[in-house]
Design a protein around this motif. Structure first.
Motif, mmCIF file in Angstrom:
data_model
loop_
_atom_site.group_PDB
_atom_site.id
_atom_site.type_symbol
_atom_site.label_atom_id
_atom_site.label_comp_id
_atom_site.label_asym_id
_atom_site.label_seq_id
_atom_site.Cartn_x
_atom_site.Cartn_y
_atom_site.Cartn_z
ATOM 1 N N GLU A 53 0.830 -1.206 0.000
ATOM 2 C CA GLU A 53 0.000 0.000 0.000
ATOM 3 C C GLU A 53 0.861 1.252 0.000
ATOM 4 O O GLU A 53 0.539 2.246 -0.665
ATOM 5 N N LEU A 54 1.970 1.205 0.743
ATOM 6 C CA LEU A 54 2.886 2.335 0.739
ATOM 7 C C LEU A 54 3.471 2.577 -0.650
ATOM 8 O O LEU A 54 3.588 3.719 -1.103
ATOM 9 N N ALA A 55 3.831 1.490 -1.330
ATOM 10 C CA ALA A 55 4.403 1.617 -2.671
ATOM 11 C C ALA A 55 3.403 2.241 -3.633
ATOM 12 O O ALA A 55 3.751 3.134 -4.415
ATOM 13 N N ARG A 56 2.141 1.766 -3.587
ATOM 14 C CA ARG A 56 1.114 2.331 -4.475
ATOM 15 C C ARG A 56 0.882 3.803 -4.154
ATOM 16 O O ARG A 56 0.735 4.641 -5.059
ATOM 17 N N SER A 57 0.853 4.122 -2.868
ATOM 18 C CA SER A 57 0.628 5.503 -2.462
ATOM 19 C C SER A 57 1.764 6.406 -2.934
ATOM 20 O O SER A 57 1.538 7.537 -3.375
ATOM 21 N N ARG A 58 2.985 5.885 -2.901
ATOM 22 C CA ARG A 58 4.127 6.678 -3.354
ATOM 23 C C ARG A 58 4.034 6.946 -4.851
ATOM 24 O O ARG A 58 4.305 8.072 -5.304
ATOM 25 N N GLU A 59 3.659 5.945 -5.628
ATOM 26 C CA GLU A 59 3.549 6.114 -7.078
ATOM 27 C C GLU A 59 2.512 7.167 -7.434
ATOM 28 O O GLU A 59 2.666 7.915 -8.399
ATOM 29 N N HIS A 60 1.438 7.251 -6.625
ATOM 30 C CA HIS A 60 0.371 8.204 -6.907
ATOM 31 C C HIS A 60 0.735 9.630 -6.507
ATOM 32 O O HIS A 60 0.011 10.575 -6.859
ATOM 33 N N ASN A 61 1.829 9.788 -5.771
ATOM 34 C CA ASN A 61 2.185 11.123 -5.277
ATOM 35 C C ASN A 61 3.581 11.565 -5.699
ATOM 36 O O ASN A 61 4.200 12.395 -5.043
ATOM 37 N N LEU A 62 4.065 11.016 -6.824
ATOM 38 C CA LEU A 62 5.408 11.353 -7.289
ATOM 39 C C LEU A 62 5.530 12.797 -7.750
ATOM 40 O O LEU A 62 6.640 13.304 -7.923
ATOM 41 N N ALA A 63 4.412 13.479 -7.949
ATOM 42 C CA ALA A 63 4.473 14.888 -8.342
ATOM 43 C C ALA A 63 5.039 15.752 -7.217
ATOM 44 O O ALA A 63 5.541 16.857 -7.468
ATOM 45 N N SER A 64 4.971 15.238 -5.980
ATOM 46 C CA SER A 64 5.535 15.979 -4.861
ATOM 47 C C SER A 64 7.041 15.740 -4.796
ATOM 48 O O SER A 64 7.501 14.601 -4.754
ATOM 49 N N ARG A 65 7.810 16.817 -4.766
ATOM 50 C CA ARG A 65 9.268 16.687 -4.721
ATOM 51 C C ARG A 65 9.724 16.078 -3.391
ATOM 52 O O ARG A 65 10.775 15.459 -3.322
ATOM 53 N N LEU A 66 8.921 16.244 -2.349
ATOM 54 C CA LEU A 66 9.271 15.644 -1.061
ATOM 55 C C LEU A 66 9.317 14.121 -1.153
ATOM 56 O O LEU A 66 10.166 13.473 -0.544
ATOM 57 N N VAL A 67 8.404 13.560 -1.939
ATOM 58 C CA VAL A 67 8.317 12.105 -2.055
ATOM 59 C C VAL A 67 9.552 11.534 -2.746
ATOM 60 O O VAL A 67 9.974 10.405 -2.450
ATOM 61 N N THR A 68 10.135 12.301 -3.635
ATOM 62 C CA THR A 68 11.280 11.804 -4.408
ATOM 63 C C THR A 68 12.627 12.066 -3.729
ATOM 64 O O THR A 68 13.667 11.672 -4.263
ATOM 65 N N LEU A 69 12.617 12.724 -2.585
ATOM 66 C CA LEU A 69 13.878 12.985 -1.895
ATOM 67 C C LEU A 69 14.482 11.689 -1.354
ATOM 68 O O LEU A 69 13.758 10.767 -0.978
ATOM 69 N N PRO A 70 15.823 11.592 -1.282
ATOM 70 C CA PRO A 70 16.437 10.453 -0.593
ATOM 71 C C PRO A 70 15.972 10.383 0.863
ATOM 72 O O PRO A 70 15.741 11.414 1.503
ATOM 73 N N GLN A 71 15.825 9.174 1.358
ATOM 74 C CA GLN A 71 15.243 8.986 2.681
ATOM 75 C C GLN A 71 16.031 9.725 3.772
ATOM 76 O O GLN A 71 15.438 10.311 4.683
ATOM 77 N N ILE A 73 17.705 12.487 3.588
ATOM 78 C CA ILE A 73 17.427 13.926 3.547
ATOM 79 C C ILE A 73 16.053 14.216 4.126
ATOM 80 O O ILE A 73 15.854 15.159 4.900
ATOM 81 N N PHE A 74 15.081 13.378 3.759
ATOM 82 C CA PHE A 74 13.734 13.550 4.292
ATOM 83 C C PHE A 74 13.738 13.409 5.819
ATOM 84 O O PHE A 74 13.091 14.186 6.531
ATOM 85 N N ASP A 75 14.476 12.438 6.336
ATOM 86 C CA ASP A 75 14.562 12.234 7.786
ATOM 87 C C ASP A 75 15.169 13.455 8.471
ATOM 88 O O ASP A 75 14.742 13.847 9.567
ATOM 89 N N ASP A 76 16.166 14.067 7.826
ATOM 90 C CA ASP A 76 16.779 15.258 8.391
ATOM 91 C C ASP A 76 15.789 16.422 8.439
ATOM 92 O O ASP A 76 15.779 17.207 9.395
ATOM 93 N N ILE A 77 14.955 16.539 7.410
ATOM 94 C CA ILE A 77 13.931 17.595 7.385
ATOM 95 C C ILE A 77 12.960 17.413 8.539
ATOM 96 O O ILE A 77 12.639 18.354 9.269
ATOM 97 N N VAL A 78 12.486 16.178 8.722
ATOM 98 C CA VAL A 78 11.526 15.903 9.792
ATOM 99 C C VAL A 78 12.144 16.188 11.162
ATOM 100 O O VAL A 78 11.505 16.754 12.055
ATOM 101 N N ALA A 79 13.407 15.830 11.326
ATOM 102 C CA ALA A 79 14.081 16.035 12.610
ATOM 103 C C ALA A 79 14.225 17.507 12.957
ATOM 104 O O ALA A 79 14.323 17.862 14.139
#
Length: 325
Positions: A53-71, A73-79
């Motif tokens: 379900e996570l994989a399908r959800s990611r494919e549907h939201n690839l227009a968001s640049r946040l989704v395409t960030l390396p994990q 970098i994304f973790d650093d943003i959240v922190a």
């Protein structure tokens, strides 16, 4: 002269906005309702989405640049997000981020709805001096500086001698803001707030239900059942169980002081670990004795409350239990 008291959150360096300063006035007023609300941790579902379900959800939201960030970098943003509101706002970006950030979302909801959960509490009197033995954090110059107001009659010497009573002038709000209010203040009434509220409702284990609460002393591994308090002849709320056992003062206290500076929260019964001790009966006895002595009822027989006091405490209990979700 009888003492005046404040209930203090030692970790937040905050006190309850006083409407009744004497022990009896605190016990028989509704001051404790705000404390109950700030300690009550909501029950939230812990299930995460399946990988598919996570994989399908990611494919549907690839227009968001946040989704395409390396994990990483994304973790650093959240922190780096400073407040719970920012975590929730980020999680509303798309369905994929909501699922990925679900543990953070749950932590953010708890931080907003139960901001005092796990903090050290003290019911401090104006005769107290210094700090309790397990609360030395603010000594040696680490104590937050009080905003001095010449009109309130408090001077630097009073603050130095009794910092917990006179040194705190930050007060909890009369009604702690709801999740919706906090997010509106942060997001300027963004339409996504209604989506957030619907998603949070789905996360709640018992949406709309009223379940008996349990006051947990996390330090002593003891607990008090709200259901037992409600069935007793002293139908006070769980906050009075804190008040009668966290009294810090120079003179003798009405109750015990073995909970001074301990950490507390309020959960449902499912969150009481095996091996913890039920001290509900002790709490009922201490609350009743403190109320009777404080109210100076001289014509009692067998420690019975008058009909007026029974009516008063029943009214208090009904309104104080409004926090139960």
């Amino acid at each position: 002269m009888r003492q005046c008291w404040h209930l203090v959150n030692f970790d937040k360096w905050t006190t309850v906005l006083p409407r009744g300063a004497k022990t009896c006035q605190f016990i028989t007023s509704l001051d404790g309702a705000e404390v109950l609300g700030s300690l009550a941790v909501p029950d939230l579902n812990g299930a995460l989405s399946p990988e598919s379900e996570l994989a399908r959800s990611r494919e549907h939201n690839l227009a968001s640049r946040l989704v395409t960030l390396p994990q990483e970098i994304f973790d650093d943003i959240v922190a780096e997000l400073p407040d719970a509101e920012y975590v929730l706002s980020l999680a509303l970006t798309c369905s994929y981020l909501w699922r990925v950030l679900l543990p953070n979302v749950k932590g953010a909801i708890i931080a907003i709805e139960a901001p005092w959960a796990g903090d050290r509490l003290i019911f401090v009197g104006d005769y107290a001096r210094g700090f309790p033995p397990n609360c030395k954090d603010y000594e040696n110059g680490n104590m937050p500086e009080r905003e001095m107001d010449p009109g309130d009659g408090v001077d630097a010497e009073m603050v130095n001698e009794n910092p917990l009573y006179f040194g705190i002038n930050r007060c909890i709000l009369p009604r702690w803001p709801s999740l919706e209010v906090v997010m509106k203040d942060q997001a300027w009434d963004c339409p996504d707030i209604q989506l957030l509220l619907r998603l949070v409702t789905m996360l709640r284990s018992h949406p709309g239900s009223k379940r008996p609460g349990v006051l947990r002393n996390l330090t002593k591994q003891q607990y008090v059942l709200d259901s037992k308090l409600a069935e007793s002849k002293y139908p006070y709320s769980l906050v009075e169980a804190i008040v009668v056992r966290t009294q810090w003062t120079e003179s003798a206290a009405d109750g015990l002081d073995d909970w001074v500076g301990d950490r507390f929260d309020i959960r449902s019964i499912e969150h009481v670990p095996e091996g913890w001790t039920d001290v509900s009966d002790e709490a009922i006895d201490l609350i009743g004795n403190a109320a009777i002595r404080s109210l100076r009822i001289l014509d009692l027989e067998d420690w019975e409350l008058t009909s007026y006091q029974v009516e008063l405490t029943s009214y208090q209990a009904e309104h104080s239990r409004a926090w139960i979700k």
